[in-house]
Design a protein around this motif. Sequence first.
Motif, PDB file in Angstrom:
ATOM      1  N   MET A   1       0.755  -1.073  -0.014  1.00 34.55           N
ATOM      2  CA  MET A   1       0.041  -0.018   0.124  1.00 34.55           C
ATOM      3  C   MET A   1       0.901   1.207   0.035  1.00 34.55           C
ATOM      4  O   MET A   1       1.828   1.382   0.823  1.00 34.55           O
ATOM      5  N   LYS A   2       0.490   2.064  -0.933  1.00 37.64           N
ATOM      6  CA  LYS A   2       1.429   3.373  -0.942  1.00 37.64           C
ATOM      7  C   LYS A   2       0.700   4.290  -0.102  1.00 37.64           C
ATOM      8  O   LYS A   2      -0.645   4.234  -0.254  1.00 37.64           O
ATOM      9  N   ASN A   3       1.104   5.487   0.272  1.00 37.45           N
ATOM     10  CA  ASN A   3       0.538   6.660   0.908  1.00 37.45           C
ATOM     11  C   ASN A   3       1.157   8.087   0.573  1.00 37.45           C
ATOM     12  O   ASN A   3       2.177   8.050   0.170  1.00 37.45           O
ATOM     13  N   ASN A   4       0.422   9.059   0.885  1.00 39.95           N
ATOM     14  CA  ASN A   4       0.865  10.459   0.828  1.00 39.95           C
ATOM     15  C   ASN A   4       0.720  11.064   2.104  1.00 39.95           C
ATOM     16  O   ASN A   4       0.346  12.360   2.185  1.00 39.95           O
ATOM     17  N   ILE A   5       0.944  10.420   3.206  1.00 41.15           N
ATOM     18  CA  ILE A   5       0.893  10.918   4.566  1.00 41.15           C
ATOM     19  C   ILE A   5       1.766  12.294   4.510  1.00 41.15           C
ATOM     20  O   ILE A   5       1.507  13.183   5.374  1.00 41.15           O
ATOM     21  N   ARG A   6       3.151  12.042   4.242  1.00 38.11           N
ATOM     22  CA  ARG A   6       4.134  13.175   4.184  1.00 38.11           C
ATOM     23  C   ARG A   6       3.448  14.417   3.550  1.00 38.11           C
ATOM     24  O   ARG A   6       3.559  15.532   3.947  1.00 38.11           O
ATOM     25  N   VAL A   7       2.958  14.239   2.416  1.00 36.93           N
ATOM     26  CA  VAL A   7       2.436  15.396   1.635  1.00 36.93           C
ATOM     27  C   VAL A   7       1.194  16.148   2.293  1.00 36.93           C
ATOM     28  O   VAL A   7       1.202  17.368   2.753  1.00 36.93           O
ATOM     29  N   GLU A   8       0.197  15.454   2.863  1.00 34.66           N
ATOM     30  CA  GLU A   8      -0.806  15.803   3.919  1.00 34.66           C
ATOM     31  C   GLU A   8      -0.163  16.570   5.178  1.00 34.66           C
ATOM     32  O   GLU A   8      -0.884  17.520   5.499  1.00 34.66           O
ATOM     33  N   ALA A  10       2.704  18.240   5.260  1.00 31.90           N
ATOM     34  CA  ALA A  10       3.344  19.102   4.709  1.00 31.90           C
ATOM     35  C   ALA A  10       2.126  20.377   4.544  1.00 31.90           C
ATOM     36  O   ALA A  10       2.419  21.459   4.627  1.00 31.90           O
ATOM     37  N   ILE A  11       0.948  19.947   3.977  1.00 30.12           N
ATOM     38  CA  ILE A  11       0.038  20.798   3.636  1.00 30.12           C
ATOM     39  C   ILE A  11      -0.681  21.555   4.923  1.00 30.12           C
ATOM     40  O   ILE A  11      -0.594  22.777   4.966  1.00 30.12           O
ATOM     41  N   LEU A  12      -0.507  20.854   6.071  1.00 27.06           N
ATOM     42  CA  LEU A  12      -0.941  21.335   7.468  1.00 27.06           C
ATOM     43  C   LEU A  12       0.273  21.872   8.207  1.00 27.06           C
ATOM     44  O   LEU A  12       0.068  22.251   9.286  1.00 27.06           O
ATOM     45  N   ARG A  13       1.387  21.838   7.601  1.00 33.10           N
ATOM     46  CA  ARG A  13       2.676  22.136   8.229  1.00 33.10           C
ATOM     47  C   ARG A  13       2.823  21.544   9.707  1.00 33.10           C
ATOM     48  O   ARG A  13       3.020  22.252  10.695  1.00 33.10           O
ATOM     49  N   MET A  14       2.579  20.098   9.566  1.00 30.89           N
ATOM     50  CA  MET A  14       2.696  19.451  10.787  1.00 30.89           C
ATOM     51  C   MET A  14       3.839  18.514  10.751  1.00 30.89           C
ATOM     52  O   MET A  14       4.221  17.920   9.861  1.00 30.89           O
ATOM     53  N   THR A  15       4.710  18.450  11.892  1.00 35.05           N
ATOM     54  CA  THR A  15       5.674  17.397  12.085  1.00 35.05           C
ATOM     55  C   THR A  15       5.078  16.104  12.284  1.00 35.05           C
ATOM     56  O   THR A  15       3.979  15.797  12.608  1.00 35.05           O
ATOM     57  N   GLN A  16       5.969  14.974  12.046  1.00 37.52           N
ATOM     58  CA  GLN A  16       5.527  13.659  12.406  1.00 37.52           C
ATOM     59  C   GLN A  16       5.138  13.682  13.973  1.00 37.52           C
ATOM     60  O   GLN A  16       4.242  12.994  14.276  1.00 37.52           O
ATOM     61  N   ALA A  17       6.030  14.388  14.687  1.00 35.36           N
ATOM     62  CA  ALA A  17       5.783  14.226  16.255  1.00 35.36           C
ATOM     63  C   ALA A  17       4.404  14.868  16.455  1.00 35.36           C
ATOM     64  O   ALA A  17       3.581  14.363  17.195  1.00 35.36           O
ATOM     65  N   GLN A  18       3.944  15.817  15.941  1.00 35.32           N
ATOM     66  CA  GLN A  18       2.733  16.444  16.079  1.00 35.32           C
ATOM     67  C   GLN A  18       1.629  15.532  15.402  1.00 35.32           C
ATOM     68  O   GLN A  18       0.603  15.350  16.390  1.00 35.32           O
ATOM     69  N   LEU A  19       1.652  14.854  14.479  1.00 40.61           N
ATOM     70  CA  LEU A  19       0.612  14.108  13.865  1.00 40.61           C
ATOM     71  C   LEU A  19       0.617  12.984  14.997  1.00 40.61           C
ATOM     72  O   LEU A  19      -0.448  12.488  15.259  1.00 40.61           O
ATOM     73  N   ALA A  20       1.742  12.332  15.287  1.00 41.37           N
ATOM     74  CA  ALA A  20       1.715  11.132  16.277  1.00 41.37           C
ATOM     75  C   ALA A  20       1.126  11.453  17.418  1.00 41.37           C
ATOM     76  O   ALA A  20       0.053  10.806  17.980  1.00 41.37           O
ATOM     77  N   GLU A  21       1.336  12.880  18.082  1.00 43.19           N
ATOM     78  CA  GLU A  21       0.608  13.081  19.388  1.00 43.19           C
ATOM     79  C   GLU A  21      -0.718  13.177  19.136  1.00 43.19           C
ATOM     80  O   GLU A  21      -1.552  12.699  20.176  1.00 43.19           O
ATOM     81  N   ARG A  22      -1.541  13.577  17.956  1.00 43.76           N
ATOM     82  CA  ARG A  22      -2.774  13.819  17.738  1.00 43.76           C
ATOM     83  C   ARG A  22      -3.575  12.473  17.576  1.00 43.76           C
ATOM     84  O   ARG A  22      -4.755  12.481  18.045  1.00 43.76           O
ATOM     85  N   ILE A  23      -2.819  11.432  17.145  1.00 43.33           N
ATOM     86  CA  ILE A  23      -3.521  10.102  16.740  1.00 43.33           C
ATOM     87  C   ILE A  23      -3.048   9.151  17.949  1.00 43.33           C
ATOM     88  O   ILE A  23      -3.775   8.101  17.898  1.00 43.33           O
ATOM     89  N   ILE A  51      -8.177  14.327  10.768  1.00 50.41           N
ATOM     90  CA  ILE A  51      -7.173  15.466  10.926  1.00 50.41           C
ATOM     91  C   ILE A  51      -6.882  16.050   9.736  1.00 50.41           C
ATOM     92  O   ILE A  51      -6.862  17.355   9.487  1.00 50.41           O
ATOM     93  N   PHE A  52      -6.708  15.427   8.496  1.00 49.81           N
ATOM     94  CA  PHE A  52      -6.639  15.992   7.119  1.00 49.81           C
ATOM     95  C   PHE A  52      -7.848  16.379   6.502  1.00 49.81           C
ATOM     96  O   PHE A  52      -7.566  16.951   5.617  1.00 49.81           O
ATOM     97  N   GLY A  53      -8.900  16.162   7.007  1.00 49.50           N
ATOM     98  CA  GLY A  53     -10.147  16.321   6.496  1.00 49.50           C
ATOM     99  C   GLY A  53     -10.418  15.897   5.027  1.00 49.50           C
ATOM    100  O   GLY A  53     -11.260  16.493   4.170  1.00 49.50           O
ATOM    101  N   LYS A  54     -10.116  14.679   4.926  1.00 48.26           N
ATOM    102  CA  LYS A  54     -10.152  13.917   3.621  1.00 48.26           C
ATOM    103  C   LYS A  54     -10.554  12.498   3.878  1.00 48.26           C
ATOM    104  O   LYS A  54     -10.246  11.923   4.898  1.00 48.26           O
TER     105      LYS A  54
END
Length: 66
Positions: A1-8, A10-23, A51-54
């Motif tokens: 499975m491929k993904n574009n989490i990194r792009v999503e 970046a759109i929100l200007r969110m670090t990996q740590a911030q996304l990790a904390e939120r989920i 979080i991404f609204g998608k």
Amino acid sequence: MKNNIRVERAILRMTQAQLAERIGVSRQTINAIEAAKYVPSTVLALKMSVIFGKPVNEFFQLEEDD
């Protein structure tokens, strides 16, 4: 499975740590998901969807061999 989490992120200007904390996972888990080394649970994918609204299928795509 491929993904574009990194792009999503970046759109929100969110670090990996911030996304990790939120989920509720570690930054290493986000890194593994982005590198396609780990397939997240449905719950994690749905949390990212909020979080991404998608819809999930906009940032995760099945590949032929999946």
